[in-house]
Design a protein around this motif. Structure first.
Motif, PDB file in Angstrom:
ATOM      1  N   CYS A 101       0.848  -1.188   0.000  1.00 41.81           N
ATOM      2  CA  CYS A 101       0.000   0.000   0.000  1.00 41.81           C
ATOM      3  C   CYS A 101       0.882   1.236   0.000  1.00 41.81           C
ATOM      4  N   ARG A 102       0.345   2.310  -0.525  1.00 49.01           N
ATOM      5  CA  ARG A 102       1.059   3.579  -0.646  1.00 49.01           C
ATOM      6  C   ARG A 102       0.117   4.690  -0.210  1.00 49.01           C
ATOM      7  N   VAL A 103       0.583   5.533   0.695  1.00 46.66           N
ATOM      8  CA  VAL A 103      -0.243   6.602   1.227  1.00 46.66           C
ATOM      9  C   VAL A 103      -0.377   7.742   0.217  1.00 46.66           C
ATOM     10  N   VAL A 104      -1.543   8.389   0.203  1.00 46.84           N
ATOM     11  CA  VAL A 104      -1.752   9.633  -0.543  1.00 46.84           C
ATOM     12  C   VAL A 104      -2.307  10.662   0.430  1.00 46.84           C
ATOM     13  N   ASN A 105      -1.972  11.902   0.222  1.00 44.68           N
ATOM     14  CA  ASN A 105      -2.327  12.943   1.191  1.00 44.68           C
ATOM     15  C   ASN A 105      -3.774  13.390   1.115  1.00 44.68           C
ATOM     16  N   SER A 106      -4.472  12.996   0.049  1.00 46.15           N
ATOM     17  CA  SER A 106      -5.866  13.401  -0.098  1.00 46.15           C
ATOM     18  C   SER A 106      -6.628  12.365  -0.923  1.00 46.15           C
ATOM     19  N   PRO A 107      -7.874  12.046  -0.547  1.00 43.48           N
ATOM     20  CA  PRO A 107      -8.691  11.125  -1.362  1.00 43.48           C
ATOM     21  C   PRO A 107      -8.916  11.634  -2.776  1.00 43.48           C
ATOM     22  N   ARG A 108      -8.765  12.925  -2.979  1.00 45.47           N
ATOM     23  CA  ARG A 108      -8.937  13.525  -4.304  1.00 45.47           C
ATOM     24  C   ARG A 108      -7.968  12.900  -5.314  1.00 45.47           C
ATOM     25  N   LEU A 109      -6.791  12.470  -4.844  1.00 42.88           N
ATOM     26  CA  LEU A 109      -5.792  11.889  -5.728  1.00 42.88           C
ATOM     27  C   LEU A 109      -6.160  10.483  -6.183  1.00 42.88           C
ATOM     28  N   LEU A 110      -7.230   9.937  -5.624  1.00 44.93           N
ATOM     29  CA  LEU A 110      -7.680   8.606  -6.026  1.00 44.93           C
ATOM     30  C   LEU A 110      -8.857   8.681  -6.996  1.00 44.93           C
ATOM     31  N   GLU A 111      -9.099   9.868  -7.531  1.00 48.99           N
ATOM     32  CA  GLU A 111     -10.153  10.055  -8.512  1.00 48.99           C
ATOM     33  C   GLU A 111      -9.533  10.094  -9.913  1.00 48.99           C
ATOM     34  N   LYS A 112     -10.016   9.241 -10.796  1.00 48.47           N
ATOM     35  CA  LYS A 112      -9.463   9.176 -12.141  1.00 48.47           C
ATOM     36  C   LYS A 112      -9.833  10.418 -12.955  1.00 48.47           C
ATOM     37  N   VAL A 113      -8.928  10.805 -13.824  1.00 50.61           N
ATOM     38  CA  VAL A 113      -9.163  11.908 -14.754  1.00 50.61           C
ATOM     39  C   VAL A 113      -9.005  11.345 -16.167  1.00 50.61           C
ATOM     40  N   ASN A 114     -10.073  11.412 -16.944  1.00 51.67           N
ATOM     41  CA  ASN A 114     -10.075  10.835 -18.290  1.00 51.67           C
ATOM     42  C   ASN A 114      -9.674   9.357 -18.275  1.00 51.67           C
ATOM     43  N   GLY A 115     -10.155   8.658 -17.261  1.00 50.82           N
ATOM     44  CA  GLY A 115      -9.958   7.220 -17.197  1.00 50.82           C
ATOM     45  C   GLY A 115      -8.671   6.729 -16.559  1.00 50.82           C
ATOM     46  N   ILE A 116      -7.798   7.661 -16.146  1.00 50.34           N
ATOM     47  CA  ILE A 116      -6.541   7.241 -15.511  1.00 50.34           C
ATOM     48  C   ILE A 116      -6.311   8.061 -14.242  1.00 50.34           C
ATOM     49  N   TYR A 117      -5.489   7.527 -13.357  1.00 46.78           N
ATOM     50  CA  TYR A 117      -5.154   8.257 -12.141  1.00 46.78           C
ATOM     51  C   TYR A 117      -4.130   9.343 -12.455  1.00 46.78           C
ATOM     52  N   PRO A 118      -4.237  10.501 -11.826  1.00 46.67           N
ATOM     53  CA  PRO A 118      -3.262  11.569 -12.064  1.00 46.67           C
ATOM     54  C   PRO A 118      -1.849  11.111 -11.713  1.00 46.67           C
ATOM     55  N   GLU A 119      -0.844  11.696 -12.345  1.00 47.33           N
ATOM     56  CA  GLU A 119       0.540  11.343 -12.044  1.00 47.33           C
ATOM     57  C   GLU A 119       0.859  11.606 -10.574  1.00 47.33           C
ATOM     58  N   GLU A 120       0.224  12.622  -9.995  1.00 52.45           N
ATOM     59  CA  GLU A 120       0.484  12.977  -8.599  1.00 52.45           C
ATOM     60  C   GLU A 120      -0.009  11.904  -7.633  1.00 52.45           C
ATOM     61  N   THR A 121      -0.865  10.998  -8.116  1.00 57.69           N
ATOM     62  CA  THR A 121      -1.319   9.908  -7.253  1.00 57.69           C
ATOM     63  C   THR A 121      -0.144   9.037  -6.846  1.00 57.69           C
ATOM     64  N   LEU A 122       0.756   8.770  -7.773  1.00 54.77           N
ATOM     65  CA  LEU A 122       1.910   7.918  -7.490  1.00 54.77           C
ATOM     66  C   LEU A 122       2.932   8.624  -6.610  1.00 54.77           C
ATOM     67  N   CYS A 123       3.290   9.848  -6.959  1.00 56.09           N
ATOM     68  CA  CYS A 123       4.262  10.625  -6.193  1.00 56.09           C
ATOM     69  C   CYS A 123       4.349  12.031  -6.768  1.00 56.09           C
ATOM     70  N   GLU A 124       4.904  12.939  -5.990  1.00 55.52           N
ATOM     71  CA  GLU A 124       5.054  14.322  -6.443  1.00 55.52           C
ATOM     72  C   GLU A 124       6.362  14.535  -7.185  1.00 55.52           C
ATOM     73  N   ASN A 125       7.365  13.723  -6.853  1.00 49.89           N
ATOM     74  CA  ASN A 125       8.693  13.893  -7.442  1.00 49.89           C
ATOM     75  C   ASN A 125       9.073  12.632  -8.207  1.00 49.89           C
ATOM     76  N   ASP A 126       9.430  12.761  -9.472  1.00 52.35           N
ATOM     77  CA  ASP A 126       9.783  11.603 -10.288  1.00 52.35           C
ATOM     78  C   ASP A 126      10.910  10.780  -9.676  1.00 52.35           C
ATOM     79  N   LYS A 127      11.836  11.417  -8.980  1.00 49.25           N
ATOM     80  CA  LYS A 127      12.976  10.696  -8.420  1.00 49.25           C
ATOM     81  C   LYS A 127      12.553   9.671  -7.374  1.00 49.25           C
ATOM     82  N   ASP A 128      11.361   9.852  -6.804  1.00 49.53           N
ATOM     83  CA  ASP A 128      10.863   8.875  -5.828  1.00 49.53           C
ATOM     84  C   ASP A 128      10.636   7.506  -6.464  1.00 49.53           C
ATOM     85  N   LEU A 129      10.517   7.462  -7.790  1.00 47.28           N
ATOM     86  CA  LEU A 129      10.251   6.201  -8.482  1.00 47.28           C
ATOM     87  C   LEU A 129      11.463   5.277  -8.518  1.00 47.28           C
TER      88      LEU A 129
END
Length: 206
Positions: A26-54
């Motif tokens: 499981c991975r925490v998100v700071n707001s339930p809003r990030l778990l709402e799909k936009v145009n059928g996909i989850y926003p990039e911010e759902t995964l993380c705010e900084n690409d280097k975290d990947l």
């Protein structure tokens, strides 16, 4: 309020290296809003705010770590200490409520099935002027912290088993894009009906 004792590493614990394909992260998100799909996909911010975290993607193994534990937020002067990786030798005390941690009720989380991630995602590294062509692969690795023995990371390893290319800017964008696209498809927002904790034989020295 007391910090969950089941999250704290103990000196008789060992690294978890067993087959975890039946479990989920499981991975925490700071707001339930990030778990709402936009145009059928989850926003990039759902995964993380900084690409280097990947490159060292922080997650938790559900089981002993419960869904509500995602609302624990470390704070205060000892925040960095408790977030740091545990060395399998140090004895660690419990964080203190409102001094070292608080409960962030606005937080939520998503899950990722380990069977879909561990050694399942590969990125070819081609035409590098200083290296032969090779492929790096996603790996789910146990990386316990002082505040959470059940912390796991998704990292990238080459054929020799070593983590690779954290500082190789020539390939970072390829890894970012590949991992983002893949993990966005793996995200699940439903809590598994059955959370079976991993057996003690897999994490205790006995």
């Amino acid at each position: 309020m007391q910090y969950p004792d089941r999250l704290i590493p103990r000196i008789n614990f060992k690294r978890i290296e067993t087959d975890l394909s039946a479990y989920v992260l499981c991975r925490v998100v700071n707001s339930p809003r990030l778990l709402e799909k936009v145009n059928g996909i989850y926003p990039e911010e759902t995964l993380c705010e900084n690409d280097k975290d990947l490159f060292d993607y922080s997650t938790n193994l559900l089981g002993h770590f419960l869904p509500e534990d995602n609302q624990i937020e470390l704070i205060g002067e000892n925040k960095k200490y408790f977030y740091s990786y545990w060395d399998f030798e140090e004895e660690v005390g419990l964080p203190v409520y409102q001094q070292d941690f608080e409960i962030a009720t606005e937080r939520s989380f998503f899950t990722l099935p380990i069977v879909e991630i561990h050694q399942k995602l590969s990125v070819p590294l081609l035409d590098h002027p200083k290296r032969y062509s090779e492929t790096i692969t996603s790996n789910v690795v146990h990386t316990p912290t002082r505040s959470n023995f059940w912390h796991f990371s998704i990292c990238w390893k080459g054929a020799d088993g070593y983590e690779k290319y954290k500082k190789d800017s020539a390939w970072q964008k390829r890894i970012y894009a590949t991992m983002r696209h893949y993990l966005q498809d793996c995200i699940c927002t439903n809590t598994p009906e059955k959370l079976e904790p991993i057996s003690i034989i897999h994490y205790s020295k006995g």
